[in-house]
Design a protein around this motif. Structure first.
Motif, PDB file in Angstrom:
ATOM      1  N   SER A  39       3.696  -0.503   0.804  1.00  0.00           N
ATOM      2  CA  SER A  39       5.074  -0.773   0.392  1.00  0.00           C
ATOM      3  C   SER A  39       5.111  -2.004  -0.506  1.00  0.00           C
ATOM      4  O   SER A  39       4.152  -2.791  -0.557  1.00  0.00           O
ATOM      5  CB  SER A  39       5.956  -0.996   1.619  1.00  0.00           C
ATOM      6  N   SER A  40       6.218  -2.195  -1.217  1.00  0.00           N
ATOM      7  CA  SER A  40       6.337  -3.333  -2.133  1.00  0.00           C
ATOM      8  C   SER A  40       6.231  -4.655  -1.392  1.00  0.00           C
ATOM      9  O   SER A  40       5.726  -5.643  -1.916  1.00  0.00           O
ATOM     10  CB  SER A  40       7.668  -3.258  -2.890  1.00  0.00           C
ATOM     11  N   GLY A  41       6.697  -4.680  -0.132  1.00  0.00           N
ATOM     12  CA  GLY A  41       6.607  -5.914   0.640  1.00  0.00           C
ATOM     13  C   GLY A  41       5.277  -6.087   1.343  1.00  0.00           C
ATOM     14  O   GLY A  41       5.003  -7.153   1.913  1.00  0.00           O
ATOM     15  N   GLY A  42       4.447  -5.041   1.307  1.00  0.00           N
ATOM     16  CA  GLY A  42       3.123  -5.127   1.911  1.00  0.00           C
ATOM     17  C   GLY A  42       3.113  -5.013   3.418  1.00  0.00           C
ATOM     18  O   GLY A  42       2.068  -5.227   4.042  1.00  0.00           O
ATOM     19  N   ASP A  43       4.258  -4.676   4.032  1.00  0.00           N
ATOM     20  CA  ASP A  43       4.306  -4.643   5.494  1.00  0.00           C
ATOM     21  C   ASP A  43       4.125  -3.242   6.079  1.00  0.00           C
ATOM     22  O   ASP A  43       3.979  -3.088   7.288  1.00  0.00           O
ATOM     23  CB  ASP A  43       5.634  -5.230   5.998  1.00  0.00           C
ATOM     24  N   THR A  44       4.146  -2.196   5.235  1.00  0.00           N
ATOM     25  CA  THR A  44       3.943  -0.837   5.719  1.00  0.00           C
ATOM     26  C   THR A  44       2.984  -0.078   4.797  1.00  0.00           C
ATOM     27  O   THR A  44       2.791  -0.452   3.630  1.00  0.00           O
ATOM     28  CB  THR A  44       5.261  -0.050   5.807  1.00  0.00           C
ATOM     29  N   VAL A  45       2.412   0.981   5.353  1.00  0.00           N
ATOM     30  CA  VAL A  45       1.513   1.871   4.602  1.00  0.00           C
ATOM     31  C   VAL A  45       2.049   3.285   4.737  1.00  0.00           C
ATOM     32  O   VAL A  45       2.389   3.729   5.841  1.00  0.00           O
ATOM     33  CB  VAL A  45       0.073   1.800   5.145  1.00  0.00           C
ATOM     34  N   THR A  46       2.144   3.988   3.611  1.00  0.00           N
ATOM     35  CA  THR A  46       2.605   5.373   3.607  1.00  0.00           C
ATOM     36  C   THR A  46       1.408   6.299   3.449  1.00  0.00           C
ATOM     37  O   THR A  46       0.575   6.106   2.550  1.00  0.00           O
ATOM     38  CB  THR A  46       3.601   5.621   2.457  1.00  0.00           C
ATOM     39  N   PHE A  47       1.337   7.306   4.314  1.00  0.00           N
ATOM     40  CA  PHE A  47       0.234   8.275   4.280  1.00  0.00           C
ATOM     41  C   PHE A  47       0.818   9.673   4.085  1.00  0.00           C
ATOM     42  O   PHE A  47       1.708  10.096   4.834  1.00  0.00           O
ATOM     43  CB  PHE A  47      -0.566   8.221   5.583  1.00  0.00           C
ATOM     44  N   VAL A  48       0.319  10.384   3.074  1.00  0.00           N
ATOM     45  CA  VAL A  48       0.763  11.750   2.800  1.00  0.00           C
ATOM     46  C   VAL A  48      -0.459  12.648   2.630  1.00  0.00           C
ATOM     47  O   VAL A  48      -1.276  12.401   1.737  1.00  0.00           O
ATOM     48  CB  VAL A  48       1.615  11.835   1.513  1.00  0.00           C
ATOM     49  N   PRO A  49      -0.636  13.692   3.474  1.00  0.00           N
ATOM     50  CA  PRO A  49      -1.707  14.673   3.206  1.00  0.00           C
ATOM     51  C   PRO A  49      -1.339  15.473   1.959  1.00  0.00           C
ATOM     52  O   PRO A  49      -0.297  16.113   1.911  1.00  0.00           O
ATOM     53  CB  PRO A  49      -1.696  15.564   4.458  1.00  0.00           C
ATOM     54  N   LYS A  50      -2.170  15.408   0.921  1.00  0.00           N
ATOM     55  CA  LYS A  50      -1.858  16.105  -0.329  1.00  0.00           C
ATOM     56  C   LYS A  50      -2.442  17.515  -0.344  1.00  0.00           C
ATOM     57  O   LYS A  50      -1.812  18.451  -0.811  1.00  0.00           O
ATOM     58  CB  LYS A  50      -2.403  15.311  -1.521  1.00  0.00           C
ATOM     59  N   VAL A  51      -3.663  17.681   0.148  1.00  0.00           N
ATOM     60  CA  VAL A  51      -4.317  18.994   0.206  1.00  0.00           C
ATOM     61  C   VAL A  51      -4.846  19.189   1.617  1.00  0.00           C
ATOM     62  O   VAL A  51      -5.681  18.411   2.087  1.00  0.00           O
ATOM     63  CB  VAL A  51      -5.480  19.107  -0.807  1.00  0.00           C
ATOM     64  N   VAL A  94       4.739   6.762   7.893  1.00  0.00           N
ATOM     65  CA  VAL A  94       4.811   5.351   7.523  1.00  0.00           C
ATOM     66  C   VAL A  94       4.328   4.528   8.712  1.00  0.00           C
ATOM     67  O   VAL A  94       4.884   4.617   9.813  1.00  0.00           O
ATOM     68  CB  VAL A  94       6.243   4.947   7.134  1.00  0.00           C
ATOM     69  N   TYR A  95       3.272   3.708   8.486  1.00  0.00           N
ATOM     70  CA  TYR A  95       2.666   2.929   9.558  1.00  0.00           C
ATOM     71  C   TYR A  95       2.717   1.441   9.215  1.00  0.00           C
ATOM     72  O   TYR A  95       2.769   1.069   8.029  1.00  0.00           O
ATOM     73  CB  TYR A  95       1.199   3.340   9.760  1.00  0.00           C
ATOM     74  N   PRO A  96       2.677   0.576  10.228  1.00  0.00           N
ATOM     75  CA  PRO A  96       2.589  -0.867   9.953  1.00  0.00           C
ATOM     76  C   PRO A  96       1.296  -1.190   9.205  1.00  0.00           C
ATOM     77  O   PRO A  96       0.246  -0.575   9.455  1.00  0.00           O
ATOM     78  CB  PRO A  96       2.591  -1.493  11.353  1.00  0.00           C
ATOM     79  N   ALA A  97       1.370  -2.129   8.293  1.00  0.00           N
ATOM     80  CA  ALA A  97       0.178  -2.545   7.541  1.00  0.00           C
ATOM     81  C   ALA A  97      -0.898  -3.028   8.513  1.00  0.00           C
ATOM     82  O   ALA A  97      -0.611  -3.732   9.488  1.00  0.00           O
ATOM     83  CB  ALA A  97       0.534  -3.647   6.548  1.00  0.00           C
ATOM     84  N   GLY A  98      -2.117  -2.649   8.241  1.00  0.00           N
ATOM     85  CA  GLY A  98      -3.241  -3.050   9.078  1.00  0.00           C
ATOM     86  C   GLY A  98      -3.543  -2.077  10.205  1.00  0.00           C
ATOM     87  O   GLY A  98      -4.614  -2.151  10.812  1.00  0.00           O
ATOM     88  N   LYS A  99      -2.629  -1.149  10.497  1.00  0.00           N
ATOM     89  CA  LYS A  99      -2.848  -0.167  11.561  1.00  0.00           C
ATOM     90  C   LYS A  99      -3.485   1.097  10.975  1.00  0.00           C
ATOM     91  O   LYS A  99      -2.957   2.197  11.091  1.00  0.00           O
ATOM     92  CB  LYS A  99      -1.521   0.174  12.246  1.00  0.00           C
ATOM     93  N   TYR A 100      -4.648   0.899  10.345  1.00  0.00           N
ATOM     94  CA  TYR A 100      -5.274   2.033   9.664  1.00  0.00           C
ATOM     95  C   TYR A 100      -5.807   3.086  10.637  1.00  0.00           C
ATOM     96  O   TYR A 100      -6.032   4.226  10.258  1.00  0.00           O
ATOM     97  CB  TYR A 100      -6.392   1.540   8.745  1.00  0.00           C
TER      98      TYR A 100
END
Length: 433
Positions: free
Chosen positions: A271-283, A240-246
């Motif tokens: 996230s629903s509030g738009g303040d975080t980004v969730t990253f999950v490696p799927k494959v 989970v990273y702060p939004a904009g920290k791509y």
């Protein structure tokens, strides 16, 4: 029932028909067999020559033979490190017409050894840690692909040298199962079996006096669990990273690349509030450096060998007048004027550097060491000589000295490294093989 050979290659049945299928495997004449070290197996296993190939022949009942053959084919399609299945032979009978067990035939994995052969001289703990690393990586790759091994052990694994480390290959898939995805319980069951099996195998070595006195078999058995869990967590955890920290996502992907894995599919959600980004490696797919080297040069190597060769390739490219590093002011639609594409430079490196270096080592003294491992050894020797001389001595001088001073000390280039690498500033001499 008539003799039947089911093979992956239409050329193999004709070659395999020359083998004495009317005899039990234990009674095969010596002229058919190849004297290679074998690991412990619940079945009779022999190495034999079929045409120009060396094959491993394992005698077992028909149903498990066919099942293991199909499982190995499935692992091959998934690009999992395992022995190559060549054929299943069923319908065997002896001279009196009595039925004989079926056999599974796999290709001999060149340059590999079972673990017991590697302990013929006492293996130091640091080398054993590298074996545990290799086995942990193999088990993680199997689990990512949905394969429950059911009998992970040192006995069911072959090891090949890989640029100072080891690569592990699955040998026995008889107890395995392929699933779309494994549960946590299935993975933990495999891991617990690995812990018990490895501890037991090391206790056997200890009883035979073949284990380093500082090695605790129980601790080493539990070590694979810690190494496995650390790697599994890194490959599958949710970040989970702060939004904009791509760039954090890019950093995570680069870290996985450094471990030798590619992210083939990922899930990114705000996230629903738009303040975080969730990253999950799927494959997650292993072999990042292998694929990169293969794409650039056509060389097919182990992962650590590929990493080492890519580093040397990049260093060599930087010395070329027509090299344009990434971010050096590319024109729209291409590289700067007069620059060569990386693929062109890479093939030039293969032609002008890699192949001449390998060919400069006489085949009668290099034995069966594969070209990538040989090139790695020469790079290590070049580093040592350059450190001693306080300047780069070049590949030609390194090859000449390597052939003249190192290879004469080597008994047989197939055996694995059994001592720790020398510390920085010392000479990383290949061990007695």
């Amino acid at each position: 029932m008539a003799l039947q050979i089911s093979a992956t290659n239409p050329e193999h049945p004709a070659l395999l028909l020359e083998l004495p299928w009317q005899l039990p495997l234990e009674e095969w004449p010596e002229h058919h067999l190849v004297p290679l070290p074998r690991g412990i197996s619940r079945h009779v296993v022999r190495y034999a020559r079929a045409g120009d190939e060396v094959v491993a022949v394992k005698e077992l009942a028909e149903r498990p033979a066919v099942r293991e053959y199909e499982l190995l084919l499935g692992l091959d399609r998934l690009r999992i490190p395992a022995v190559d299945p060549l054929a299943v032979v069923t319908g065997r009978t002896d001279a009196a017409g009595e039925p004989l067990e079926s056999v599974l035939i796999t290709r001999h994995l060149g340059g590999s050894l079972p673990y017991r052969s590697m302990f013929e001289t006492t293996m130091r703990p640091a080398t054993m840690h590298r074996l545990m690393d290799a086995l942990a990586v193999l088990l993680v790759r199997l689990h990512l692909a949905g394969f429950a091994w059911g009998d992970c052990s040192l006995s069911n694994t072959l090891f090949r040298r890989d640029a100072g480390a080891y690569a592990a290959y699955l040998v026995d898939a008889e107890t395995g199962d392929l699933h779309p995805q494994l549960s946590s319980g299935q993975r933990e069951y495999d891991l617990d079996l690995a812990r018990v099996n490895i501890s037991g195998e090391l206790l056997d070595l200890e009883a035979a006096g073949a284990l380093h006195p500082s090695v605790d078999p129980i601790e080493f058995g539990t070590e694979i669990c810690a190494r496995y869990r650390g790697l599994w967590e890194e490959l599958t955890r949710t970040s989970v990273y702060p939004a904009g920290k791509y760039h954090y996502i890019d950093r995570r992907i680069r870290r996985l690349n450094d471990l030798g894995f590619d992210v083939a599919e990922m899930q990114i959600a705000h996230s629903s509030g738009g303040d975080t980004v969730t990253f999950v490696p799927k494959v997650v797919d292993a072999g990042h450096h292998q694929r990169q080297l293969l794409r650039l040069t056509g060389l097919d190597t182990e992962e650590n060998q590929a990493r080492r060769l890519l580093n040397d390739l990049e260093s060599w490219m930087a010395t070329q007048d027509d090299y344009a590093p990434a971010g050096s002011g590319h024109r729209t639609g291409g590289a700067p004027a007069g620059s060569a594409r990386p693929e062109v430079l890479a093939h030039r490196w293969v032609r002008d550097v890699f192949r001449p270096t390998v060919r400069a080592v006489p085949t009668d003294v290099r034995g069966s060491m594969d070209p990538a491992e040989l090139y790695h050894e020469i790079l290590e020797h070049r580093w040592f000589l350059s450190e001693r001389a306080q300047h780069d001595i070049g590949l030609d001088t390194a090859v000449e000295d390597y052939v003249g001073t190192i290879l004469p000390k080597v008994r047989e280039p197939l055996s694995p490294q059994v001592d720790d690498p020398e510390p920085p500033g010392a000479h990383p001499v290949p061990e007695q093989r």
